[in-house]
Design a protein around this motif. Structure first.
Motif, PDB file in Angstrom:
ATOM      1  N   GLN A 139       0.764  -1.375   0.255  1.00  0.00           N
ATOM      2  CA  GLN A 139       0.548   0.137  -0.484  1.00  0.00           C
ATOM      3  C   GLN A 139       0.802   1.437  -0.070  1.00  0.00           C
ATOM      4  O   GLN A 139       0.563   2.625   0.270  1.00  0.00           O
ATOM      5  N   ASP A 163       3.439   4.565  -1.988  1.00  0.00           N
ATOM      6  CA  ASP A 163       3.449   4.723  -3.180  1.00  0.00           C
ATOM      7  C   ASP A 163       4.779   3.865  -4.526  1.00  0.00           C
ATOM      8  O   ASP A 163       4.460   4.027  -5.621  1.00  0.00           O
ATOM      9  N   ARG A 187       3.105  11.588   0.269  1.00  0.00           N
ATOM     10  CA  ARG A 187       2.417  10.642  -0.778  1.00  0.00           C
ATOM     11  C   ARG A 187       1.988  10.905  -1.645  1.00  0.00           C
ATOM     12  O   ARG A 187       1.016  11.488  -1.435  1.00  0.00           O
ATOM     13  N   GLY A 188       2.238   9.832  -2.591  1.00  0.00           N
ATOM     14  CA  GLY A 188       2.104  10.051  -3.938  1.00  0.00           C
ATOM     15  C   GLY A 188       0.717   8.697  -4.457  1.00  0.00           C
ATOM     16  O   GLY A 188       0.748   8.422  -3.007  1.00  0.00           O
ATOM     17  N   PRO A 189      -0.178   8.389  -5.360  1.00  0.00           N
ATOM     18  CA  PRO A 189      -1.225   8.097  -5.317  1.00  0.00           C
ATOM     19  C   PRO A 189      -0.354   6.497  -5.333  1.00  0.00           C
ATOM     20  O   PRO A 189       0.453   6.079  -5.802  1.00  0.00           O
TER      21      PRO A 189
END
Length: 482
Positions: free
Chosen positions: A253, A255, A385-387
Motif C-alpha cells: 500500500q 506509493d 505521499r503520491g497515489p
C-alpha cells in the motif's frame, strides 16, 4: 530476564545514585527469543520494587526511542520522578538449546504471545508468495535504489560493502559487541560458504544478526532529581527533542519503493536541531538492519559516502537483539557524548518493513527550549505521499518492472524471485519468476544494469499466483539523484 535486571543495575551503578528504588515508570522492549507470560511481574520481583507503571511494549525496532521520548515527556510533565527503558534477548542460547533438544531451566515461556507480527500486517498475497520475513522484503527498496541514484547494481553493492565494513570496525571498538569479525567491503558482499547469499543483493553479513544474548537499559530523571541525588552535571545527557512518523503497514500500500516519506520527514525535522546542517551533529546512529536504510538516510541528511554511521556498530556486527538494538545505541551515544566536546548526537531508529521511524537528539548541553509535547510529523509525511497503485491479483498481459526480490537456497541458487510490476493502466501486480526462468532471472540479477523499468509479461501460474517473465532489456540507467 537476568539480562534485563543486570542491565538496569549496571545503569544505576553508572549513575552513581540509588535510582532503582525510586522508579515510577518502566517500559520493557518486547522480547521475542523467550516471551514470558508475566514479564512485568517477574521484573518487579527481581528488582524488589513495584513502580506505579510497568508496560511491555509492542514490536518495533524504533520502539526504544519511542519509550525514551515518552519517558522524557512524562518526567517533564511531572508525572514521574525516575523512568527506565529496558530490554534483552537470548536467542543465541535458545537456538542452540533447540538444536540440541535441551530444555532450558528458565521460567515458562508464553505459549501464545499476543503481539502483531508480519502475518497480521501484510496482504495475503505477500504470504502466498513467501515474502514475509524482513530479509525478503527490504530488497524491494534495495533493488529500487540503484536506478534512482544512477548507480549500477554493482556500484550499489560496493557502497553497501564499504558502509558495512565501517560498521564492523566501529563494532570492534565497542566492549559490548557480539561479533569480533571485521571483514573487508569485498568480503561482505561476496557470497561464500560462511557468508551465504540470502536475498539479492544481500549476503548473510549484510543482514541483521539476531543470534545474540544482549541486554541494555536506560535510566532517566529530571535535572532537579539529579541534583538532589548528587549526580555530577558533567555526566548528564539531555534529550532535546525528536520526531516520528510511519508508512502504511502493508508495503503493497505504498506509493513507491525508492524512498520513505516518513523517514525523510523525520530526519529533515531532526536536522533542525543541528541548524539544518548534519555537520552540526557530533555523532550519528542510523538504523542498520539492512544497507538500504542508512543509504537512504545519508542522502536525506546530505552526508557524503565516508560518514561515520554509528556509535554502536550496526545490527550485523554489534548484534541485533530484535527490537532492542536502539536501547544499546542510546547507551553507546550517552558514553560517546560524555567523552565529547559540547555537541549533539542523532539517534534514528526504524521498525517493521521501513514502516515506523523515530529520531531523537541527545546532547551533553542543556536544551535550547523545553521539550515539545507533539513530536509527530505524520501530517507532513502523508502530504508527500503520491497515489498508491491499486493492487490487481488476477491479470494477463504486459507490465513494467517496479522492483523485485530474489530468494536463495542454502546451496546458493536462486529459488525464485518475486516482482512488483505496473500494468499499462497503473495497477500494481505481485508476480513470481520461477527458478527455471534463467533468462528473466539473469536480467534481474545483472550487476551492470538495473532491471527497474524492464518490460515483461504477467500470466497465470501455479498455486493461483501470477508469474512474470522479462520480455525486453533496459538500455540505460536513469540518474535521478546521487
Amino acid at each position: 530476564m537476568a539480562l534485563m535486571e543486570h542491565a538496569l543495575r549496571q545503569a544505576e551503578q553508572d549513575s552513581g545514585a540509588p535510582l532503582l528504588d525510586q522508579l515510577d515508570s518502566v517500559d520493557i522492549v518486547y522480547q521475542l527469543s523467550w516471551p514470558y507470560p508475566d514479564t512485568e511481574e517477574q521484573l518487579c520481583q527481581r528488582l524488589g520494587h513495584r513502580p506505579q507503571r510497568v508496560v511491555l511494549g509492542p514490536m518495533g525496532g524504533e520502539s526504544p526511542l519511542h519509550y525514551l521520548h515518552q519517558a522524557a515527556l512524562a518526567i517533564a510533565r511531572g508525572e514521574c520522578r525516575v523512568a527506565a527503558v529496558v530490554g534483552a534477548e537470548s536467542r543465541h542460547t535458545t537456538e542452540r538449546a533447540a538444536k540440541q533438544n535441551l530444555d532450558l531451566p528458565w521460567p515458562p515461556r508464553d505459549p501464545a504471545p499476543k503481539v502483531r507480527r508480519g502475518k497480521d500486517i501484510l496482504h495475503p498475497l505477500s504470504l502466498k508468495h513467501g515474502i514475509l520475513m524482513p530479509p525478503t522484503v527490504y530488497p524491494f527498496y534495495e533493488n529500487a535504489l540503484p536506478h534512482r541514484y544512477g548507480q549500477t547494481p554493482r556500484a550499489a553493492m560496493e557502497e553497501s560493502g564499504r558502509l558495512w565494513a565501517r560498521m564492523a570496525r566501529i563494532a570492534a571498538d565497542n566492549p559490548y559487541t557480539w561479533s569480533e569479525r571485521t571483514p573487508s567491503a569485498e568480503e561482505i558482499i561476496t557470497p561464500t560458504a560462511e557468508n551465504r547469499a540470502v536475498a539479492w543483493p544481500y549476503t548473510k553479513w549484510q543482514v541483521a544478526n539476531p543470534m545474540v544474548n544482549q541486554g541494555a537499559a536506560l535510566l532517566l530523571t529530571s535535572a532537579a532529581v539529579a541534583r538532589e541525588m548528587g549526580i555530577p552535571e558533567e555526566r548528564w545527557i539531555h534529550l532535546w527533542g525528536g520526531a516520528a512518523a510511519v508508512e502504511p503497514e502493508d508495503y503493497l500500500q505504498r506509493d513507491q519503493f525508492h524512498r520513505s516519506h516518513a523517514q525523510d520527514t523525520v530526519l529533515e525535522t531532526a536536522l533542525q536541531w543541528a541548524g539544518g546542517d548534519v555537520g552540526g551533529f557530533r555523532h550519528l546512529e542510523l538504523y542498520s538492519c539492512f544497507p538500504c536504510v542508512p543509504k537512504m538516510a545519508r542522502r536525506t541528511l546530505g552526508l557524503d559516502e565516508h560518514f561515520e554511521p554509528s556509535v554502536t556498530g550496526g545490527l550485523s556486527f554489534f548484534g541485533a537483539p530484535m527490537n532492542n538494538y536502539m536501547t544499546h545505541a542510546a547507551a553507546a551515544m550517552v558514553r560517546r557524548l560524555r567523552d565529547s566536546a559540547p555537541g549533539e548526537g542523532l539517534l534514528y531508529g526504524q521498525g517493521e518493513y521501513v514502516t515506523k521511524h523515530h529520531a531523537v537528539v541527545l546532547s551533553n548541553r542543556p536544551p535550547p527550549a523545553p521539550l515539545a509535547e507533539d513530536y509527530s510529523v505524520q501530517a507532513q509525511a502523508d502530504a508527500r505521499r503520491g497515489p498508491v497503485p491499486p493492487l490487481r491479483e488476477h491479470y494477463q498481459g504486459p507490465a513494467t518492472l517496479e522492483t523485485f526480490t530474489a530468494l536463495f537456497n542454502r546451496a546458493g541458487e536462486v529459488d525464485y524471485a518475486v516482482v512488483l510490476a505496473l500494468t499499462p493502466t497503473g495497477e500494481r501486480l505481485m508476480a513470481r519468476v520461477p527458478g527455471s526462468d534463467r533468462t528473466s532471472l539473469n536480467a534481474l540479477l545483472d550487476p551492470e544494469n538495473s532491471p527497474i523499468g524492464l518490460a515483461g509479461e504477467a500470466m497465470p501460474g501455479e498455486d493461483d499466483l501470477l508469474h512474470f517473465r522479462v520480455t525486453t532489456q533496459r538500455t540505460a540507467n536513469t540518474k535521478e539523484a546521487v
